[in-house]
Structure formats: C-alpha cells, structure tokens
Write an enzyme that holds these catalytic residues in place. Structure first.
Site, PDB file in Angstrom:
ATOM      1  N   ALA A  13       4.917  24.274  16.987  1.00 39.27           N
ATOM      2  CA  ALA A  13       5.668  23.196  17.632  1.00 39.27           C
ATOM      3  C   ALA A  13       6.582  23.831  18.679  1.00 39.27           C
ATOM      4  O   ALA A  13       6.431  25.014  19.006  1.00 39.27           O
ATOM      5  CB  ALA A  13       6.450  22.414  16.593  1.00 39.27           C
ATOM      6  N   GLY A  16       8.432  27.083  17.528  1.00 42.26           N
ATOM      7  CA  GLY A  16       7.484  28.143  17.204  1.00 42.26           C
ATOM      8  C   GLY A  16       6.858  28.750  18.442  1.00 42.26           C
ATOM      9  O   GLY A  16       6.808  29.978  18.597  1.00 42.26           O
ATOM     10  N   THR A  36      -3.396  22.667  12.765  1.00 44.21           N
ATOM     11  CA  THR A  36      -4.367  22.036  13.659  1.00 44.21           C
ATOM     12  C   THR A  36      -4.917  23.098  14.595  1.00 44.21           C
ATOM     13  O   THR A  36      -4.200  23.626  15.445  1.00 44.21           O
ATOM     14  CB  THR A  36      -3.698  20.906  14.467  1.00 44.21           C
ATOM     15  N   ALA A  78      11.129  21.430   7.442  1.00 44.76           N
ATOM     16  CA  ALA A  78      11.826  21.826   6.212  1.00 44.76           C
ATOM     17  C   ALA A  78      11.396  20.959   5.039  1.00 44.76           C
ATOM     18  O   ALA A  78      10.929  19.831   5.196  1.00 44.76           O
ATOM     19  CB  ALA A  78      13.337  21.721   6.415  1.00 44.76           C
ATOM     20  N   SER A 130      19.584  28.969  16.255  1.00 44.28           N
ATOM     21  CA  SER A 130      20.236  27.966  17.079  1.00 44.28           C
ATOM     22  C   SER A 130      20.043  28.272  18.555  1.00 44.28           C
ATOM     23  O   SER A 130      20.037  29.431  18.962  1.00 44.28           O
ATOM     24  CB  SER A 130      21.737  27.889  16.770  1.00 44.28           C
ATOM     25  N   GLY A 131      19.896  27.218  19.322  1.00 46.83           N
ATOM     26  CA  GLY A 131      19.740  27.368  20.763  1.00 46.83           C
ATOM     27  C   GLY A 131      18.722  26.415  21.329  1.00 46.83           C
ATOM     28  O   GLY A 131      18.551  26.325  22.549  1.00 46.83           O
ATOM     29  N   LYS A 185      24.073  28.511   9.133  1.00 50.91           N
ATOM     30  CA  LYS A 185      23.460  27.658  10.160  1.00 50.91           C
ATOM     31  C   LYS A 185      23.803  26.192   9.915  1.00 50.91           C
ATOM     32  O   LYS A 185      24.043  25.424  10.855  1.00 50.91           O
ATOM     33  CB  LYS A 185      21.942  27.852  10.152  1.00 50.91           C
ATOM     34  N   HIS A 188      27.249  25.679  11.136  1.00 49.87           N
ATOM     35  CA  HIS A 188      27.154  25.667  12.595  1.00 49.87           C
ATOM     36  C   HIS A 188      26.789  24.266  13.079  1.00 49.87           C
ATOM     37  O   HIS A 188      27.401  23.728  14.005  1.00 49.87           O
ATOM     38  CB  HIS A 188      26.096  26.680  13.052  1.00 49.87           C
ATOM     39  N   ASN A 189      25.791  23.665  12.447  1.00 54.65           N
ATOM     40  CA  ASN A 189      25.362  22.332  12.870  1.00 54.65           C
ATOM     41  C   ASN A 189      26.429  21.282  12.594  1.00 54.65           C
ATOM     42  O   ASN A 189      26.601  20.340  13.368  1.00 54.65           O
ATOM     43  CB  ASN A 189      24.053  21.953  12.177  1.00 54.65           C
ATOM     44  N   GLU A 192      28.858  21.584  15.235  1.00 59.90           N
ATOM     45  CA  GLU A 192      28.220  20.996  16.417  1.00 59.90           C
ATOM     46  C   GLU A 192      28.395  19.471  16.425  1.00 59.90           C
ATOM     47  O   GLU A 192      28.707  18.877  17.462  1.00 59.90           O
ATOM     48  CB  GLU A 192      26.742  21.370  16.405  1.00 59.90           C
ATOM     49  N   LYS A 262      19.355  14.682  12.176  1.00 58.26           N
ATOM     50  CA  LYS A 262      18.274  15.242  11.361  1.00 58.26           C
ATOM     51  C   LYS A 262      18.722  15.676   9.977  1.00 58.26           C
ATOM     52  O   LYS A 262      17.923  16.209   9.216  1.00 58.26           O
ATOM     53  CB  LYS A 262      17.621  16.419  12.095  1.00 58.26           C
TER      54      LYS A 262
END
Length: 484
Positions: A13, A16, A36, A78, A130-131, A185, A188-189, A192, A262
């Site tokens: 995706a 990735g 796929t 996840a 992150s980024g 992380k 961090h979110n 954010e 999310k």
C-alpha cells in the site's frame, strides 16, 4: 548465483511502497510481496522498474529471496491481518530471524507478539513510523521496540532510511522492550490530535472573531512559522490557507467539517484512563472529532440553539498576538500531558524510556516535528526524572508569560459562542495542576457519606484512612480505602 535481498517487505500500500523505494535509494536490495499478485507486478513494472527490488509471489519465495538471518517487515492493516501474516510466515522462518511490524498496531498486541515470537526462537520488532507518504519515501521518524537483540540486525537499515535533522542525526533510535515503540508512536499520534485541534481552534477564532480572510490568515501562519511555533503542522496550515479551488475560492471552506480518525488518538485516551493520567487536552481533541462527525445533528441544533451575537471583541492586532501566545502555551500543556502518560507507562511496564531522546526522534520526519522539541530535549537533559514539563524552568516561564493572553482568548471565544475545547481544557488543566488545594475534599466526603469509602485528613500523615458516621445511622464498616 541468484542475488539475495537485504530485507523482505509484505504489503504494497502507500506506506509499504514508499518505504521500499526509500530503502532501495539507500543502497539496500528489497524483496517485496503483496497478497494481490497484480499489485506486486504493477509496482515492479512501474515505480520500482530498474531498481534493486525483487518481486515474490508467495511468502515462501519472499523469505527465500532474502539473506539470512532473515529480516521481514510487515506493512499491513493493524489487528488480525498482522497475526494472519505472522502465522503464514512462521513455517519459512528460522531461529534468529527478525519479524518487523511497521503498521499502527496497538502496543498491547506488540507485547503479546514479542513474547510469542521470542518463544519460537525468533526476534520481533514493533516499530512506530511517522511522516505519512512523503516521510516514508524521503525519511520518516522511526520508533522501534521489541526484542532488544533485534536492534543490531536492523539498526543500520533503519537509521539509513530515517529522516535527519540539520546536524545529521537520524530520527531513529531504539525505544525499549516489547510494546514500547508502538506505545511511543501512539502517544505521538495523540499529541498530533491535540496539535491539530488547537490549530483548528485558532483558525476558527481568526476567521470568526478577528474576521481575517484566507490571504490574511496565510500571512499570520507564515509569520508564526518563523518563530517558536515553527512546525510542520503550522507550515501546512499556512499552505492550506493559500490553496484555491478551480473557481478561485478557498478550497478549505468547501471541505465538510466532519473529521475522521483511525483510532490511535482514542487508544491514547483509553490508556490515560487505565494509567490514571489526566490527558484532558488530547482527549478533548478526540471528542471534538466525534462531535464534528455528527454533522446532521449539529445542523438541526444550530436552528434551535442560537449562538450569541459576536460582540466586545479586542483590537485585531492584539487578538492575533494573544492567539499566538495562547497556542504556544496550550501546545506546552498538550506535550506535558503526553510525556506524563509515557512516564506512567514506563513505570508500569518497566520500560527504560529516554524522554529527551524521544524528542530528538520527533524533530524530523514525523507529523509533529517542530523547533519546540529541542526545548523538550533540553528539559530532560537537565533533569531526566522531570515529572512534568510544566515545572521545567523554560516551560514554566513561557506559560506564565502567555497566561493572560490565553485567558483573554478563552474568554472572548466562550462569550461569543465558539467551541474551543482544547484551548479551554488545556487552561483548566494548568489551573488544576498548580492548585495546592482542589475541591476533591468534598468528593471524598460525599463518597464516604454514601459508600463508606474513607478519606485521609490534612492534620494526619498520608496513608491513614478515616470514616465518619455522617447520619448517625451507619456503622463502622467501610468499603476500603481509595486510590489517591
């Protein structure tokens, strides 16, 4: 002899694909697999064409295409999909191999998976990344944790692909055991969420109370981005203000005011409840998204529950300066709460977190990157056991200097009917944190009155508990002490 890849990656995706291209650009050969097959074909014949990227059309082929000890990175949704990939991979893995989960997994799943994989003689890493899309391609902030023995196997690769700050330091370091990387992380979110909500509230005030148009707001955010508020989120907010739709009108005003999420912000709030940490500002930011999603309900309410008329506004120039100072002060509170949560988690899970080092990791690549993080690193460099950022000398001075501006902004917004939950909750947290006396004594009296929950006394040492027969009809039996 067939060349072997340095690492295998599962899941092509957006994140990735861009991580693969990042790794290859840094001199690594990468084997790739996607459930796929067409996705794999399209990638190797498109963006990956002519690069040191090897396609694999089964998990067995993917593992066989990488050198030993194998390093396999999982970039899938996840939850259960990660567990399914792990189970399907295990028959082809060997003792000493390393599995890496680079998705936004819940840290509790990472704790469980680390124990499971280590029990099979292999190593597991759960890494926060992150980024976004751009960061994955050009250099993200990486927060790996899990099996400590895995770090030497991935250190060179991770630090090579990570973002770098001006002095060349990579935005990547080992966070800690089992779920530590994914926990950091998650926080961090959460921060954010807080940052984004605060900026959106400031935009709301600039528009509704200061009456600025989008060009004027562009210049405000551009100016702020050159000072202590310099950050990625201020930068992109500035650019959003300037962006025009095909008809020449600001695109921002055509975007529906219903925010998505999310789940990582919600996880952060849930963890704060479990650990007993007051994460008020970040949690209000999560609730604000929930409220925004009730668009139709809000539209009906707006017809019945009329807002007050806008009046008694301060002079525009002063309002804008007050907003700058209020935003910076509220930002300090948001980060202070996030760091308090990490400290509580470190104590609970026995993680040896380097709080100053985490600030350094966030200085580049990630969504919350900002100049502000240098000050956090300095605070923990002075005192690695600092219980709360608000009592660091620098941050306490900044809060005190901004306090009156912050109060004027909150007062003006509240009196004029603007919803600013993050700015308000940040201020009330500050007032509560610095209070040597809160009204919780009445709550304890109430609890003891109706439930015999006991209380402590100000004229006795902490740890001694008392119960009063308030009505004269109760007995001496209590329900046990409370958690202070």
């Amino acid at each position: 002899m067939k060349r072997l890849a340095d690492i295998g990656l599962i899941g092509l995706a957006v994140m990735g694909e861009n991580l693969v291209l990042n790794m290859e650009s840094k001199g690594f050969t990468v084997a790739v697999y996607n459930r796929t097959a067409k996705k794999t074909e399209d990638f190797v014949n498109g963006r990956a064409k002519g690069k040191n990227i090897l396609p694999a059309y089964s998990l067995e082929e993917l593992v066989a295409s990488t050198s030993r000890p194998h390093r396999i990175m999982i970039m899938v949704r996840a939850g259960r999909p990660v567990d399914e990939v792990i189970e399907n991979l295990l028959p082809y893995m060997y003792k000493g191999d390393t599995l890496i989960d680079g998705g936004n997994s819940n840290y509790r799943d990472t704790i469980r998976r680390t124990e499971y994989i280590e029990g099979k003689g292999m190593l597991f890493v759960g890494t926060g990344i992150s980024g976004g899309e751009e960061g994955a391609l050009t250099g993200p902030s990486l927060m790996p944790g899990g099996s400590p023995e895995a770090w030497p196997h991935i250190r060179s690769l991770f630090r090579s692909i990570a973002a770098r700050v001006d002095d060349g330091t990579p935005c990547c370091d080992w966070i800690g055991e089992n779920g530590a990387g994914h926990f950091v992380k998650m926080v961090h979110n959460g921060i954010e969420y807080g940052d984004m909500q605060l900026i959106s509230e400031v935009y709301y005030i600039l528009k509704r109370l200061a009456g600025l148009d989008h060009d004027e707001m562009y210049h405000v955010f551009d100016t702020w981005n050159r000072g202590e508020l310099n950050s990625y989120l201020i930068e992109i907010t500035r650019d959003i203000m300037k962006f025009r739709d095909a008809d020449g009108q600001p695109l921002l005003e055509k975007i529906l005011d219903a925010a998505g999420q999310k789940g990582t912000g919600k996880w952060t709030s849930v963890e704060s409840l479990d650990l007993g940490v007051p994460l008020t500002l970040i949690t209000e930011a999560v609730f604000a998204r929930f409220l925004s999603a009730r668009k139709e309900e809000r539209m009906k309410a707006s017809e019945l529950l009329k807002n007050p008329a806008i009046n008694d506004l301060p002079e525009r120039k002063r309002l804008i300066e007050d907003l700058r100072m209020a935003l910076y002060a509220a930002k300090i509170v948001s980060y202070a709460q996030g760091y308090s949560l990490m400290r509580a988690a470190a104590e609970h899970h026995r993680w040896d977190l380097d709080f100053g080092g985490i600030a350094l990791i966030w200085r580049g690549g990630c969504i919350i990157r900002s100049a502000f993080l240098d000050k956090i690193q300095e605070a923990y460099q002075k005192n690695k056991h600092l219980p709360n950022l608000l009592i660091d000398d620098y941050f306490s001075r900044q809060i005190m200097q901004a306090e009156q501006s912050w109060r004027r902004i909150v007062s003006a917004a509240v009196m004029n009917g603007l919803s600013i939950p993050a700015l308000v909750s940040g201020l009330t947290y500050l007032d509560g944190y610095r209070s040597d006396r809160l009204p919780a004594n009445l709550i304890q009296a109430q609890r003891d009155y109706f439930g015999a929950h006991t209380y402590e006394r100000t004229d006795r040492p902490r740890g001694e508990f008392f119960h009063t027969n308030w009505t004269g009809r109760g007995g001496e039996t209590t329900s046990g002490s409370y958690e202070g």
